[in-house]
Design a protein around this motif. Sequence first.
Motif, PDB file in Angstrom:
ATOM      1  N   GLU A   1       3.960  -0.148  -0.825  1.00  5.21           N
ATOM      2  CA  GLU A   1       2.906  -0.099  -1.822  1.00  5.21           C
ATOM      3  C   GLU A   1       2.199   1.251  -1.745  1.00  5.21           C
ATOM      4  N   VAL A   2       1.950   1.861  -2.906  1.00  4.70           N
ATOM      5  CA  VAL A   2       1.237   3.139  -2.982  1.00  4.70           C
ATOM      6  C   VAL A   2       0.209   3.050  -4.098  1.00  4.70           C
ATOM      7  N   ARG A   3      -0.701   4.013  -4.122  1.00  2.41           N
ATOM      8  CA  ARG A   3      -1.630   4.107  -5.245  1.00  2.41           C
ATOM      9  C   ARG A   3      -1.093   5.123  -6.251  1.00  2.41           C
ATOM     10  N   LEU A   4      -1.121   4.720  -7.511  1.00  2.00           N
ATOM     11  CA  LEU A   4      -0.910   5.685  -8.587  1.00  2.00           C
ATOM     12  C   LEU A   4      -2.254   6.365  -8.836  1.00  2.00           C
ATOM     13  N   MET A   5      -2.289   7.651  -8.724  1.00  6.92           N
ATOM     14  CA  MET A   5      -3.535   8.401  -8.795  1.00  6.92           C
ATOM     15  C   MET A   5      -4.364   8.030 -10.018  1.00  6.92           C
ATOM     16  N   ASN A   6      -5.648   7.716  -9.792  1.00  4.27           N
ATOM     17  CA  ASN A   6      -6.591   7.337 -10.854  1.00  4.27           C
ATOM     18  C   ASN A   6      -6.225   6.023 -11.553  1.00  4.27           C
ATOM     19  N   ALA A   7      -5.278   5.260 -10.947  1.00  5.24           N
ATOM     20  CA  ALA A   7      -4.813   4.042 -11.621  1.00  5.24           C
ATOM     21  C   ALA A   7      -4.810   2.846 -10.657  1.00  5.24           C
ATOM     22  N   TYR A   8      -3.628   2.282 -10.394  1.00  7.28           N
ATOM     23  CA  TYR A   8      -3.503   1.036  -9.641  1.00  7.28           C
ATOM     24  C   TYR A   8      -2.575   1.202  -8.437  1.00  7.28           C
ATOM     25  N   PHE A   9      -2.595   0.154  -7.574  1.00  5.57           N
ATOM     26  CA  PHE A   9      -1.592   0.016  -6.538  1.00  5.57           C
ATOM     27  C   PHE A   9      -0.322  -0.537  -7.174  1.00  5.57           C
ATOM     28  N   VAL A  10       0.833  -0.009  -6.777  1.00  6.67           N
ATOM     29  CA  VAL A  10       2.119  -0.567  -7.217  1.00  6.67           C
ATOM     30  C   VAL A  10       3.013  -0.757  -5.994  1.00  6.67           C
ATOM     31  N   THR A  11       3.878  -1.751  -6.078  1.00  2.73           N
ATOM     32  CA  THR A  11       4.823  -2.043  -4.993  1.00  2.73           C
ATOM     33  C   THR A  11       6.239  -1.972  -5.553  1.00  2.73           C
ATOM     34  N   CYS A  12       7.120  -1.230  -4.887  1.00  2.00           N
ATOM     35  CA  CYS A  12       8.504  -1.079  -5.339  1.00  2.00           C
ATOM     36  C   CYS A  12       9.277  -2.380  -5.095  1.00  2.00           C
ATOM     37  N   THR A  13       9.934  -2.871  -6.152  1.00  2.00           N
ATOM     38  CA  THR A  13      10.669  -4.138  -6.062  1.00  2.00           C
ATOM     39  C   THR A  13      12.168  -3.993  -6.323  1.00  2.00           C
ATOM     40  N   GLU A  14      12.563  -2.930  -7.041  1.00  2.00           N
ATOM     41  CA  GLU A  14      13.974  -2.819  -7.425  1.00  2.00           C
ATOM     42  C   GLU A  14      14.317  -1.364  -7.714  1.00  2.00           C
ATOM     43  N   VAL A  15      15.575  -1.017  -7.493  1.00  2.00           N
ATOM     44  CA  VAL A  15      16.083   0.324  -7.770  1.00  2.00           C
ATOM     45  C   VAL A  15      17.289   0.206  -8.683  1.00  2.00           C
ATOM     46  N   VAL A  16      17.355   1.014  -9.750  1.00  2.00           N
ATOM     47  CA  VAL A  16      18.495   1.031 -10.665  1.00  2.00           C
ATOM     48  C   VAL A  16      19.230   2.352 -10.490  1.00  2.00           C
TER      49      VAL A  16
ATOM     50  N   ASN B   1      15.901   5.216   1.302  1.00  2.00           N
ATOM     51  CA  ASN B   1      15.965   5.036   2.759  1.00  2.00           C
ATOM     52  C   ASN B   1      15.002   6.037   3.390  1.00  2.00           C
ATOM     53  N   PRO B   2      13.737   5.647   3.517  1.00  2.00           N
ATOM     54  CA  PRO B   2      12.692   6.617   3.898  1.00  2.00           C
ATOM     55  C   PRO B   2      12.824   7.137   5.320  1.00  2.00           C
ATOM     56  N   LEU B   3      12.431   8.385   5.465  1.00  2.00           N
ATOM     57  CA  LEU B   3      12.336   8.987   6.786  1.00  2.00           C
ATOM     58  C   LEU B   3      11.071   8.488   7.471  1.00  2.00           C
ATOM     59  N   LYS B   4      11.010   8.709   8.758  1.00  2.00           N
ATOM     60  CA  LYS B   4       9.815   8.323   9.512  1.00  2.00           C
ATOM     61  C   LYS B   4       8.602   9.093   8.975  1.00  2.00           C
ATOM     62  N   LYS B   5       7.475   8.419   8.857  1.00  2.00           N
ATOM     63  CA  LYS B   5       6.220   8.976   8.353  1.00  2.00           C
ATOM     64  C   LYS B   5       6.294   9.375   6.880  1.00  2.00           C
ATOM     65  N   TYR B   6       7.218   8.742   6.153  1.00  2.00           N
ATOM     66  CA  TYR B   6       7.264   8.932   4.698  1.00  2.00           C
ATOM     67  C   TYR B   6       6.386   7.848   4.091  1.00  2.00           C
ATOM     68  N   PHE B   7       5.283   8.202   3.462  1.00  2.00           N
ATOM     69  CA  PHE B   7       4.300   7.226   3.010  1.00  2.00           C
ATOM     70  C   PHE B   7       4.277   7.039   1.497  1.00  2.00           C
ATOM     71  N   ARG B   8       5.239   7.639   0.833  1.00  2.00           N
ATOM     72  CA  ARG B   8       5.256   7.458  -0.617  1.00  2.00           C
ATOM     73  C   ARG B   8       6.095   6.223  -0.987  1.00  2.00           C
ATOM     74  N   LEU B   9       6.689   6.207  -2.144  1.00  2.00           N
ATOM     75  CA  LEU B   9       7.289   4.977  -2.648  1.00  2.00           C
ATOM     76  C   LEU B   9       8.689   4.757  -2.079  1.00  2.00           C
ATOM     77  N   PHE B  10       8.941   3.532  -1.614  1.00  2.00           N
ATOM     78  CA  PHE B  10      10.278   3.100  -1.210  1.00  2.00           C
ATOM     79  C   PHE B  10      10.318   1.576  -1.329  1.00  2.00           C
ATOM     80  N   PRO B  11      11.489   0.977  -1.331  1.00  2.00           N
ATOM     81  CA  PRO B  11      11.580  -0.483  -1.545  1.00  2.00           C
ATOM     82  C   PRO B  11      10.664  -1.264  -0.606  1.00  2.00           C
ATOM     83  N   GLY B  12       9.824  -2.090  -1.208  1.00  2.00           N
ATOM     84  CA  GLY B  12       8.899  -2.927  -0.451  1.00  2.00           C
ATOM     85  C   GLY B  12       7.586  -2.263  -0.119  1.00  2.00           C
TER      86      GLY B  12
END
Length: 565
Positions: free
Chosen positions: A410-425, A397-408
């Motif tokens: 998308e962020v960049r993995l450094m030196n790698a790819y974009f990933v989008t959060c789809t599920e939490v266990v 449940n991200p705070l305002k101006k939280y730009f890292r990973l949360f459900p739905g």
Amino acid sequence: MENETVVTKNFIEQIIDKDLAEGRFDHVQTRFPPEPNGYLHIGHAKSILLNYGLAREYHGKFNMRFDDTNPTKEKIEYVESIKEDIAWLGADWEDRLFFASDYFDVMYECAVKLIKKGKAFVCDLSAEEIREYRGTLTEPGKNSPYRERSVEENLRLFEDMKNGVYADGEKVLRARIDMASPNINMRDPVIYRVAHMTHHNTGDTWCIYPMYDFAHPIEDAVEHVTHSICTLEFEDHRPLYDWVVKECEFENPPKQIEFAKLYLRNVVTGKRYIKKLVEDGTVDGWDDPRLVTISGLRRRGYTPEAIRRFVELVGVSKSNSSVDYAMLEYCIREDLKLKKSRVMAVLDPLKLIIDNYPEGQIEYLDAPNNLENEALGSRKLPFGRELYIEREDFMENPLKKYFRLFPGNEVRLMNAYFVTCTEVVKDSQGNVTEVHCTYDPETKSGSAFSGRKVKGTIHWVAACTAVEAEARLYENLVDEEKGVYNEEDGSMNLNPDSLRVRTCFVEPSLAEAEAPESFQFVRNGYFCVDSKDSEPGHLVFNRIVSLKSSFKLPAEPGNEKSCTN
């Protein structure tokens, strides 16, 4: 002429220039004279580098000398640690290593000379009685009842002291100066005492030992030191220093010059306090990375260059002042930022699974070692379906101006790819144990991808190749809000969270890392391999310093005075 550099000299250099110009000395010789009763700390570094630097500047000589006149507190362990620290700082004494105990014969003869001149006498008063007779800052002292002993009697008693006739504290030799002197140090100070102790250097040869204020000027004079540079607390001792070298009839005696000590706010520097911390087991020895002993700073990952820069910024002054620890941290960051590889380490791991990445596949991605220094090259990073990320880089449940990973999101993995959060266990207690994502293979770092943009970039390590390690996160040993010492009982206000230990994962390029190697852990700070506990199969990293700095270099870097305010 307009571009001519103006060299500003400190007050000690100005005194030396004047002495040389007037012919008082025809060369410059300095010394660093530690007492081997503990490990050196950051304050000593200033004195070491000042004395060594002056000798080099004036093409003179630098002596390394141990003031080992008190066997009750001295150990070979301290001698060896001091030598190691000074050599590490870069102060080279070459073949000029000396001990005060080398001159015990000379000191004894000087004491005999003073007795013969009527300038010293054997006194039977106890230490407590001597204090009572000394007087106060506003009232003169009174003469010892033994002050008028004859020269012959004093010579006989002093020889008996040397020959072990008397017990510890039974008799002392005192200088015969002036019990009414406004300077309390000149009120017939004790210059020799009986101490039936084995000395680390002379064994049981002596059972009498000179006091520091008597021995020190003789050591300087015997070694032909020209400028005896010491800290301000010895200013009131200078008349006694001058009295000793004059009455002992040394030609062209040294000149004592005092400068301000280096005081760091909210750190423990007192030897007896550090010793207590060591003996109580509060810290892991004299080289604990939370201490500002030179060996502790070295184990923490500080460099000689950073400490030399710090001392340079503090400058040389005649007035006491204190500086913030943040200045020392600034110096180590500045020293490391272009020298060290920037690698990925996850200190508080959370599993991230990329569901649409092929199972069992590992690819190797290009990663620069330091974006600010291309000369450090690049390395290959293994990337796979399962990764570790920092737990703080995910928020359900991200705070305002939280730009890292949360459900739905998308962020960049450094030196790698974009990933989008789809599920939490989560586990049965509701704690997040896994984060599931999908990746976009078109967004590989370094590719020609020019599509959507993301605001967040997070670091990671591949789970299948990650190396498990121990990370030690150090904070100030002292509770900064309360200050170092408790005013009521003199105890230390210690920070209970000065050390936090975490099991972490680091990229495989660090698998063979050894002390004293250091690295920047991306976003987490600078870390070094611990020299004491790290070993193959069990890597231990000490955090040297975080990446955030509260210290601002003054607008005019050459203005040393402004750095001490």
